[in-house]
Design a protein around this motif. Structure first.
Motif, short mmCIF file in Angstrom:
data_model
loop_
_atom_site.label_atom_id
_atom_site.label_comp_id
_atom_site.label_asym_id
_atom_site.label_seq_id
_atom_site.Cartn_x
_atom_site.Cartn_y
_atom_site.Cartn_z
N VAL A 66 -3.03 -4.70 -3.68
CA VAL A 66 -3.00 -5.66 -2.57
C VAL A 66 -3.35 -7.06 -3.07
O VAL A 66 -2.72 -8.04 -2.68
CB VAL A 66 -3.94 -5.21 -1.43
N GLU A 67 -4.35 -7.16 -3.95
CA GLU A 67 -4.72 -8.46 -4.51
C GLU A 67 -3.57 -9.07 -5.30
O GLU A 67 -3.31 -10.27 -5.19
CB GLU A 67 -5.94 -8.32 -5.42
N LEU B 225 0.83 -1.21 0.00
CA LEU B 225 0.00 0.00 0.00
C LEU B 225 0.86 1.26 0.00
O LEU B 225 0.57 2.21 -0.71
CB LEU B 225 -0.93 0.01 1.22
N LEU B 226 1.90 1.26 0.80
CA LEU B 226 2.77 2.44 0.85
C LEU B 226 3.45 2.69 -0.49
O LEU B 226 3.67 3.84 -0.88
CB LEU B 226 3.82 2.28 1.95
N LYS B 227 3.78 1.62 -1.21
CA LYS B 227 4.41 1.78 -2.52
C LYS B 227 3.45 2.32 -3.57
O LYS B 227 3.89 2.90 -4.56
CB LYS B 227 4.98 0.44 -2.99
N THR B 228 2.16 2.14 -3.37
CA THR B 228 1.19 2.63 -4.35
C THR B 228 0.91 4.12 -4.19
O THR B 228 0.47 4.76 -5.14
CB THR B 228 -0.14 1.88 -4.26
N LEU B 229 1.16 4.68 -3.02
CA LEU B 229 0.77 6.07 -2.75
C LEU B 229 1.38 7.09 -3.70
O LEU B 229 0.67 8.01 -4.12
CB LEU B 229 1.07 6.43 -1.29
N PRO B 230 2.64 7.00 -4.09
CA PRO B 230 3.16 8.00 -5.02
C PRO B 230 2.52 7.95 -6.41
O PRO B 230 2.54 8.94 -7.13
CB PRO B 230 4.65 7.65 -5.13
N TYR B 231 1.92 6.83 -6.77
CA TYR B 231 1.33 6.69 -8.10
C TYR B 231 -0.12 7.16 -8.17
O TYR B 231 -0.67 7.26 -9.26
CB TYR B 231 1.41 5.23 -8.56
N LEU B 232 -0.72 7.43 -7.04
CA LEU B 232 -2.11 7.87 -7.01
C LEU B 232 -2.19 9.36 -7.30
O LEU B 232 -1.36 10.14 -6.85
CB LEU B 232 -2.74 7.56 -5.66
N SER B 233 -3.21 9.74 -8.02
CA SER B 233 -3.42 11.14 -8.34
C SER B 233 -4.49 11.70 -7.40
O SER B 233 -5.54 11.09 -7.20
CB SER B 233 -3.88 11.27 -9.79
N SER B 234 -4.22 12.86 -6.86
CA SER B 234 -5.21 13.47 -5.97
C SER B 234 -6.41 13.98 -6.74
O SER B 234 -7.44 14.29 -6.16
CB SER B 234 -4.56 14.60 -5.17
N SER B 235 -6.29 14.06 -8.07
CA SER B 235 -7.43 14.50 -8.88
C SER B 235 -8.38 13.34 -9.19
O SER B 235 -9.47 13.55 -9.69
CB SER B 235 -6.94 15.13 -10.18
N SER B 236 -7.96 12.12 -8.89
CA SER B 236 -8.82 10.95 -9.10
C SER B 236 -9.91 10.92 -8.03
O SER B 236 -9.76 11.49 -6.95
CB SER B 236 -8.01 9.66 -9.02
N SER B 237 -10.96 10.20 -8.33
CA SER B 237 -12.03 10.07 -7.34
C SER B 237 -11.59 9.11 -6.25
O SER B 237 -10.63 8.34 -6.41
CB SER B 237 -13.31 9.56 -8.00
N GLU B 238 -12.29 9.14 -5.14
CA GLU B 238 -11.95 8.27 -4.02
C GLU B 238 -12.12 6.80 -4.40
O GLU B 238 -11.32 5.95 -4.02
CB GLU B 238 -12.80 8.61 -2.81
N GLY B 239 -13.13 6.50 -5.17
CA GLY B 239 -13.37 5.13 -5.61
C GLY B 239 -12.24 4.60 -6.49
O GLY B 239 -11.85 3.45 -6.37
N GLU B 240 -11.72 5.45 -7.37
CA GLU B 240 -10.61 5.04 -8.22
C GLU B 240 -9.36 4.76 -7.40
O GLU B 240 -8.64 3.79 -7.66
CB GLU B 240 -10.30 6.12 -9.26
N CYS B 241 -9.11 5.59 -6.40
CA CYS B 241 -7.95 5.39 -5.53
C CYS B 241 -8.07 4.09 -4.74
O CYS B 241 -7.12 3.32 -4.63
CB CYS B 241 -7.79 6.57 -4.58
N ILE B 242 -9.25 3.85 -4.20
CA ILE B 242 -9.47 2.63 -3.42
C ILE B 242 -9.32 1.40 -4.32
O ILE B 242 -8.70 0.42 -3.93
CB ILE B 242 -10.86 2.66 -2.75
N ARG B 243 -9.87 1.47 -5.52
CA ARG B 243 -9.78 0.34 -6.43
C ARG B 243 -8.33 0.06 -6.82
O ARG B 243 -7.92 -1.10 -6.92
CB ARG B 243 -10.63 0.60 -7.68
#
Length: 88
Positions: free
Chosen positions: A77-78, A53-71
């Motif tokens: 993780v899967e 999870l920590l490794k994914t954080l830099p790749y997430l965009s804050s402009s994305s929706s919350e659902g996209e980030c969670i997915r």
């Protein structure tokens, strides 16, 4: 309570403790997959998934929706779960 996208933005801006808040929110997901990995101790598998999870954080965009980030985090993780199961 801040939204997940606000916490991701705070993490990317370097605000302390935002990463721990994100991990607290994703704890049920991590614990669920960690309990299914039988070839490792539960604590070790939990740590592996938290690191994922920590490794994914830099790749997430804050402009994305919350659902996209969670997915995105859930998919990461899967994939790590499958990788750990295959290595056993």
């Amino acid at each position: 309570m801040k939204t997940l996208t606000e916490l991701i933005q705070n993490y990317q801006n370097g605000i302390p403790n935002s990463d721990s808040e994100i991990l607290k929110r994703m704890e049920p997901l991590v614990k669920g997959y960690a309990s299914r990995i039988h070839c490792m101790e539960r604590e070790d598998s939990t740590q592996e998934l938290y690191l994922t999870l920590l490794k994914t954080l830099p790749y997430l965009s804050s402009s994305s929706s919350e659902g996209e980030c969670i997915r995105y985090m859930q998919t990461s993780v899967e994939n790590r779960y499958r990788s750990l199961c295959r290595s056993c």
